[in-house]
Design a protein around this motif. Structure first.
Motif, PDB file in Angstrom:
ATOM      1  N   GLY A  10      49.351  38.258  72.721  1.00  0.00           N
ATOM      2  CA  GLY A  10      50.518  38.341  73.442  1.00  0.00           C
ATOM      3  C   GLY A  10      51.206  39.527  73.015  1.00  0.00           C
ATOM      4  N   GLY A  11      52.148  39.642  73.524  1.00  0.00           N
ATOM      5  CA  GLY A  11      52.881  40.766  73.076  1.00  0.00           C
ATOM      6  C   GLY A  11      53.495  41.512  74.208  1.00  0.00           C
ATOM      7  N   ARG A  12      54.407  42.389  73.878  1.00  0.00           N
ATOM      8  CA  ARG A  12      55.167  43.160  74.844  1.00  0.00           C
ATOM      9  C   ARG A  12      54.490  44.501  75.015  1.00  0.00           C
ATOM     10  N   GLN A  13      54.285  44.887  76.256  1.00  0.00           N
ATOM     11  CA  GLN A  13      53.732  46.211  76.504  1.00  0.00           C
ATOM     12  C   GLN A  13      54.746  47.248  76.034  1.00  0.00           C
ATOM     13  N   ARG A  14      54.296  48.223  75.258  1.00  0.00           N
ATOM     14  CA  ARG A  14      55.252  49.206  74.766  1.00  0.00           C
ATOM     15  C   ARG A  14      54.733  50.629  74.924  1.00  0.00           C
ATOM     16  N   GLY A  15      53.863  50.823  75.886  1.00  0.00           N
ATOM     17  CA  GLY A  15      53.431  52.192  76.121  1.00  0.00           C
ATOM     18  C   GLY A  15      51.944  52.349  75.995  1.00  0.00           C
ATOM     19  N   SER A  16      51.482  53.564  76.007  1.00  0.00           N
ATOM     20  CA  SER A  16      50.061  53.855  76.057  1.00  0.00           C
ATOM     21  C   SER A  16      49.610  54.586  74.819  1.00  0.00           C
ATOM     22  N   ALA A  17      48.497  54.119  74.246  1.00  0.00           N
ATOM     23  CA  ALA A  17      47.891  54.827  73.129  1.00  0.00           C
ATOM     24  C   ALA A  17      46.851  55.817  73.619  1.00  0.00           C
ATOM     25  N   GLY A  18      46.566  55.797  74.878  1.00  0.00           N
ATOM     26  CA  GLY A  18      45.591  56.694  75.479  1.00  0.00           C
ATOM     27  C   GLY A  18      45.696  56.547  76.972  1.00  0.00           C
ATOM     28  N   SER A  19      44.891  57.284  77.706  1.00  0.00           N
ATOM     29  CA  SER A  19      44.979  57.267  79.161  1.00  0.00           C
ATOM     30  C   SER A  19      44.725  55.865  79.706  1.00  0.00           C
ATOM     31  N   GLY A  20      45.782  55.257  80.276  1.00  0.00           N
ATOM     32  CA  GLY A  20      45.640  53.947  80.888  1.00  0.00           C
ATOM     33  C   GLY A  20      45.641  52.791  79.922  1.00  0.00           C
ATOM     34  N   ALA A  21      45.798  53.033  78.618  1.00  0.00           N
ATOM     35  CA  ALA A  21      45.765  51.949  77.642  1.00  0.00           C
ATOM     36  C   ALA A  21      47.057  51.149  77.699  1.00  0.00           C
ATOM     37  N   VAL A  22      46.950  49.879  77.303  1.00  0.00           N
ATOM     38  CA  VAL A  22      48.098  48.985  77.208  1.00  0.00           C
ATOM     39  C   VAL A  22      48.203  48.543  75.750  1.00  0.00           C
ATOM     40  N   VAL A  23      49.404  48.618  75.199  1.00  0.00           N
ATOM     41  CA  VAL A  23      49.600  48.334  73.787  1.00  0.00           C
ATOM     42  C   VAL A  23      50.688  47.288  73.622  1.00  0.00           C
ATOM     43  N   GLY A  24      50.513  46.373  72.682  1.00  0.00           N
ATOM     44  CA  GLY A  24      51.516  45.357  72.403  1.00  0.00           C
ATOM     45  C   GLY A  24      51.435  44.899  70.970  1.00  0.00           C
ATOM     46  N   GLN A  25      52.519  44.340  70.480  1.00  0.00           N
ATOM     47  CA  GLN A  25      52.547  43.786  69.130  1.00  0.00           C
ATOM     48  C   GLN A  25      52.174  42.310  69.190  1.00  0.00           C
ATOM     49  N   ARG A  37      35.741  53.775  80.516  1.00  0.00           N
ATOM     50  CA  ARG A  37      35.600  54.894  81.463  1.00  0.00           C
ATOM     51  C   ARG A  37      34.399  54.743  82.385  1.00  0.00           C
ATOM     52  N   GLU A  38      33.465  53.868  81.990  1.00  0.00           N
ATOM     53  CA  GLU A  38      32.240  53.725  82.786  1.00  0.00           C
ATOM     54  C   GLU A  38      32.245  52.516  83.708  1.00  0.00           C
ATOM     55  N   ARG A  39      33.223  51.614  83.526  1.00  0.00           N
ATOM     56  CA  ARG A  39      33.278  50.390  84.333  1.00  0.00           C
ATOM     57  C   ARG A  39      34.718  50.194  84.788  1.00  0.00           C
ATOM     58  N   ALA A  40      34.923  50.161  86.098  1.00  0.00           N
ATOM     59  CA  ALA A  40      36.259  50.299  86.683  1.00  0.00           C
ATOM     60  C   ALA A  40      37.252  49.239  86.226  1.00  0.00           C
ATOM     61  N   ARG A  41      36.811  48.001  86.014  1.00  0.00           N
ATOM     62  CA  ARG A  41      37.741  46.923  85.666  1.00  0.00           C
ATOM     63  C   ARG A  41      37.422  46.331  84.287  1.00  0.00           C
ATOM     64  N   ALA A  42      36.922  47.179  83.415  1.00  0.00           N
ATOM     65  CA  ALA A  42      36.535  46.728  82.082  1.00  0.00           C
ATOM     66  C   ALA A  42      37.463  47.313  81.026  1.00  0.00           C
ATOM     67  N   TRP A  43      37.662  46.514  79.965  1.00  0.00           N
ATOM     68  CA  TRP A  43      38.596  46.883  78.904  1.00  0.00           C
ATOM     69  C   TRP A  43      38.020  46.500  77.554  1.00  0.00           C
ATOM     70  N   THR A  44      38.379  47.277  76.531  1.00  0.00           N
ATOM     71  CA  THR A  44      38.084  46.921  75.147  1.00  0.00           C
ATOM     72  C   THR A  44      39.383  46.538  74.460  1.00  0.00           C
ATOM     73  N   LEU A  45      39.377  45.384  73.803  1.00  0.00           N
ATOM     74  CA  LEU A  45      40.516  44.950  73.005  1.00  0.00           C
ATOM     75  C   LEU A  45      40.327  45.429  71.578  1.00  0.00           C
ATOM     76  N   LEU A  46      41.347  46.099  71.048  1.00  0.00           N
ATOM     77  CA  LEU A  46      41.361  46.532  69.656  1.00  0.00           C
ATOM     78  C   LEU A  46      42.592  45.951  68.978  1.00  0.00           C
ATOM     79  N   ILE A  47      42.449  45.570  67.714  1.00  0.00           N
ATOM     80  CA  ILE A  47      43.569  45.131  66.888  1.00  0.00           C
ATOM     81  C   ILE A  47      43.652  46.091  65.711  1.00  0.00           C
ATOM     82  N   ASP A  48      44.791  46.767  65.598  1.00  0.00           N
ATOM     83  CA  ASP A  48      44.973  47.776  64.548  1.00  0.00           C
ATOM     84  C   ASP A  48      43.807  48.767  64.532  1.00  0.00           C
ATOM     85  N   GLY A  49      43.340  49.118  65.719  1.00  0.00           N
ATOM     86  CA  GLY A  49      42.293  50.121  65.857  1.00  0.00           C
ATOM     87  C   GLY A  49      40.877  49.612  65.733  1.00  0.00           C
ATOM     88  N   ALA A  50      40.701  48.348  65.336  1.00  0.00           N
ATOM     89  CA  ALA A  50      39.352  47.794  65.177  1.00  0.00           C
ATOM     90  C   ALA A  50      38.924  47.105  66.470  1.00  0.00           C
TER      91      ALA A  50
END
Length: 294
Positions: A10-25, A37-50
């Motif tokens: 959860g968390g509040r969106q607070r801006g982008s860490a990269g092109s199109g990225a969503v970030v929250g605490q 970048r290779e799959r139109a509706r695909a995302w990688t979830l990272l926590i503290d960069g991992a």
């Protein structure tokens, strides 16, 4: 943890860490959803960069991370194709494996246990679950959530739980596996994502612990992990009935990142006389080296 992947949000969106990225605490740190970048509706979830999880909303049957693909093979093999299952997921991440199960086995009933309530809200907001999927999410500790599962309910219990990049100690013990066994239906399987590096003492202890509670085991890992050359993930499956080891081995060997499966005497020899882990002596899995996430 995965080197590429594992998750919990959860968390509040607070801006982008990269092109199109969503970030929250979230409770576990800073969560980021980075677009693929290779799959139109695909995302990688990272926590503290991992990296934690990868989700393709257009194709939930696509599993990008090697360890999740190996767990996907076991979801496919635990019962005849398309047969609905009762599944408990300990660790939620971006709900990648719950989405996969819902797509591969419609009408399955699933419980996801994820302690990070803020992460759950973050993922639900930005990567919503299919409203037709029968997935219930509980924001509690994995062992507490497992204790609420009715006796003999689950065809499959999948453990993919990390605090930071370490599996909490109380999810590594024989007593924990006693509760897994209680929740499993006769013939059900326990599957765990394990992370370790040289000299693989944690992994060997987990094999010994599972062998103290289940009659049949198999373990899939990259060759460099088997040789204790690198920190990485291993997927353990345990049951009280014979496992389809030959087919699992074939699938793992045919993956984009081929792995190796061991079972029986060879797996026992690999564990090398390691002792089962008890609650009283349990410790968290090792911290991965920083190079794992580069």
């Amino acid at each position: 943890m995965a080197g590429k992947g594992r998750g919990s949000g959860g968390g509040r969106q607070r801006g982008s860490a990269g092109s199109g990225a969503v970030v929250g605490q979230v409770d576990g740190g800073t969560a980021e959803l980075a677009p693929d970048r290779e799959r139109a509706r695909a995302w990688t979830l990272l926590i503290d960069g991992a990296p934690q999880s990868h989700v393709d909303l257009a194709d939930p049957g696509y599993l990008d991370f090697a360890y999740q693909r190996r767990i996907g093979h076991l979801i496919d093999l635990v019962a005849p194709a398309r047969q609905p299952l009762n599944v408990v997921h300990l660790g939620g991440g971006a709900f990648t494996l719950a989405r996969y199960t819902a797509a591969a086995r419609p009408r399955s009933t699933q419980q996801v246990v994820e302690i990070d309530a803020a992460l759950v809200a973050f993922v639900r907001e930005h990567l919503p679950l299919d409203p037709q999927a029968r997935v219930r999410v509980r924001a509690v500790d994995a062992r507490a959530g497992l204790a609420k599962v009715p006796d003999g309910w689950a065809d499959l219990v999948i453990a993919d739980v990390f605090s930071g990049a370490r599996t909490p100690a109380h999810l590594t013990s024989a007593e924990f596996l006693d509760d897994v066994r209680r929740a499993l239906a006769p013939g059900g399987w326990y599957v765990a994502n394990l992370a370790d590096g040289p000299p693989l003492a944690h992994l060997k202890g987990q094999i010994a612990t599972a062998a103290s509670r289940f009659g049949h085991l198999a373990l899939a890992a990259d060759p460099v992990v088997w040789r204790a050359k690198r920190f990485g993930n291993a997927v353990l499956v345990a049951a009280d009935r014979e496992l389809p080891v030959a087919e699992f081995t074939r699938r793992v060997a045919s993956d984009p990142h081929p792995g190796r499966v061991e079972h029986g005497r060879a797996l026992a020899d690999f564990a090398g006389g390691a002792a089962p882990v008890a609650d009283a002596s349990a410790v968290a899995s090792p911290e991965p080296p920083p190079s794992v996430f580069r």
